[in-house]
Design an enzyme around this catalytic site. Structure first.
Site, short mmCIF file in Angstrom:
data_model
loop_
_atom_site.label_atom_id
_atom_site.label_comp_id
_atom_site.label_asym_id
_atom_site.label_seq_id
_atom_site.Cartn_x
_atom_site.Cartn_y
_atom_site.Cartn_z
N GLY A 76 0.82 -1.20 0.00
CA GLY A 76 0.00 0.00 0.00
C GLY A 76 0.86 1.25 0.00
O GLY A 76 1.94 1.28 0.61
N ILE A 152 -1.78 -9.83 -4.05
CA ILE A 152 -1.98 -10.47 -2.76
C ILE A 152 -3.25 -11.33 -2.79
O ILE A 152 -3.26 -12.46 -2.28
CB ILE A 152 -2.04 -9.42 -1.63
N PRO A 175 -13.56 -5.64 -13.81
CA PRO A 175 -13.76 -7.06 -14.12
C PRO A 175 -12.72 -7.56 -15.11
O PRO A 175 -12.21 -6.81 -15.94
CB PRO A 175 -15.16 -7.09 -14.73
N ARG A 232 -6.31 -2.63 4.78
CA ARG A 232 -6.06 -1.46 5.59
C ARG A 232 -7.24 -1.25 6.53
O ARG A 232 -8.39 -1.52 6.15
CB ARG A 232 -5.86 -0.20 4.73
N ASP A 255 -5.99 -8.06 10.87
CA ASP A 255 -4.58 -7.72 10.99
C ASP A 255 -4.38 -6.21 11.00
O ASP A 255 -3.31 -5.73 11.35
CB ASP A 255 -3.77 -8.35 9.85
N HIS A 279 -0.97 -5.91 12.71
CA HIS A 279 -0.46 -5.50 11.39
C HIS A 279 0.88 -6.16 11.10
O HIS A 279 1.90 -5.51 10.89
CB HIS A 279 -0.33 -3.98 11.30
#
Length: 320
Positions: A76, A152, A175, A232, A255, A279
């Site tokens: 991020g 991820i 999409p 996040r 997390d 985190h």
């Protein structure tokens, strides 16, 4: 004059750094007040310190008047994009795609399994020396929805494959079709949420995803479903989540939280059915070797004027 590169890893610990650049070590220091290693105005490449508070990460940016590249060591980049006004135009911002996928996907699966199989309860019982057997749901035969199907998200599905889940649905901003199946747009969430036993969030934090998991999103999740957030904290409306978990209708494994760090006394700490990790999706033994390889390769590209990897945006470009 040779351009400066600020590195949060000592240069002599990174193999393969190209010649032609002046490497300076700066990671902000323990308290974030470490002196700058040189004149920020001479810095052409800034590799952002990892696991430092946002004020530390962005402190030099306003002074880096000749900056050309910002390389984060995180997937991020919201810590930096929130301060674009302090950055000169024409700077390419790149993230750490390829560094954190394995570790974050591992943690996502660990949180899913620990929550479903009641591991936190076993740990508490062990501390009390109590043998407490119980029935818990398995991941096998469950329907999983991955919200944020980038690198991820795809790594999470890779690790789901051996667990005999009934179905994996994928959602991203746009999409598309993958070898594993279709990726749905965000607009399909209302129809997908009621079918999912487990919803995993791995989306970046953007204006479109901030508060995405609100009261309406949560209300559409089926009774007894598990929400896992490795994205996040602000992707989830904390107040709305608390309402659902305190009622016992949903469970959650987080997390990341909003606020973060989660302060003492916050109701999330003791909310029923909530598992919290601090985190830690990225900081594992897998981080440093991959981060070093990324930095060396990116700087090789920079020196040779080749296209950079993982470019998120260029400051001053239209819409930025």
């Amino acid at each position: 004059m040779t351009a400066d590169v600020w590195l949060p890893i000592p240069p002599d610990e990174i193999e393969g750094l190209p010649d032609g650049l002046n490497y300076l070590f700066w990671d902000g220091g323990e308290d974030g007040a470490q002196e700058f290693p040189g004149d920020p105005a001479d810095c052409a490449v800034y590799v952002v310190p990892y696991m430092k508070r946002q004020p530390v990460k962005v402190r030099p940016l306003a002074h880096m008047r000749n900056l050309r590249l910002i390389q984060t060591l995180t997937a991020g980049v919201d810590d930096v994009t929130a301060h674009l006004s302090a950055i000169v135009p024409g700077v390419r911002l790149c993230n750490a795609r390829g560094v954190h996928e394995a570790s974050t996907a591992e943690l996502a699966l660990a949180l899913v399994l620990a929550s479903l199989r009641g591991i936190p309860g076993f740990v508490r019982a062990q501390q009390r020396e109590e043998w407490r057997s119980a029935f818990h749901p398995a991941l096998a035969d469950k329907s999983v929805l991955i919200v944020g199907y980038g690198a991820i998200g795809a790594a999470i599905e890779d690790r789901l494959a051996p667990f005999e889940v009934a179905r994996v649905a994928r959602v991203a901003r746009s999409p598309r079709t993958t070898a594993r199946g279709p990726v749905h747009p965000l607009t399909d969430l209302p129809s997908l949420l009621p079918q999912a036993d487990v919803v995993v969030l791995s989306t970046p934090l953007t204006e479109a995803t901030r508060g995405l998991v609100n009261a309406d999103f949560l209300a559409r999740m089926k009774d007894g479903a598990l929400l896992v957030n490795v994205a996040r904290g602000p992707v989830v409306d904390t107040k709305a989540l608390l309402t659902e978990v305190e009622s016992g209708r949903l469970t959650a494994a987080l997390d990341v939280t909003d606020p973060e760090p989660l302060p003492p006394g916050h109701p999330l700490w003791h909310a029923p059915g909530v598992l919290i990790s601090p985190h830690v999706g990225g900081p594992t033994s897998a981080f440093l070797p991959r981060a070093k390889r990324l930095v060396a390769e990116q700087l090789r590209r920079f020196v040779n004027q080749e296209p950079l990897a993982n470019v998120i945006l260029t400051t001053g470009a239209e819409g930025v």
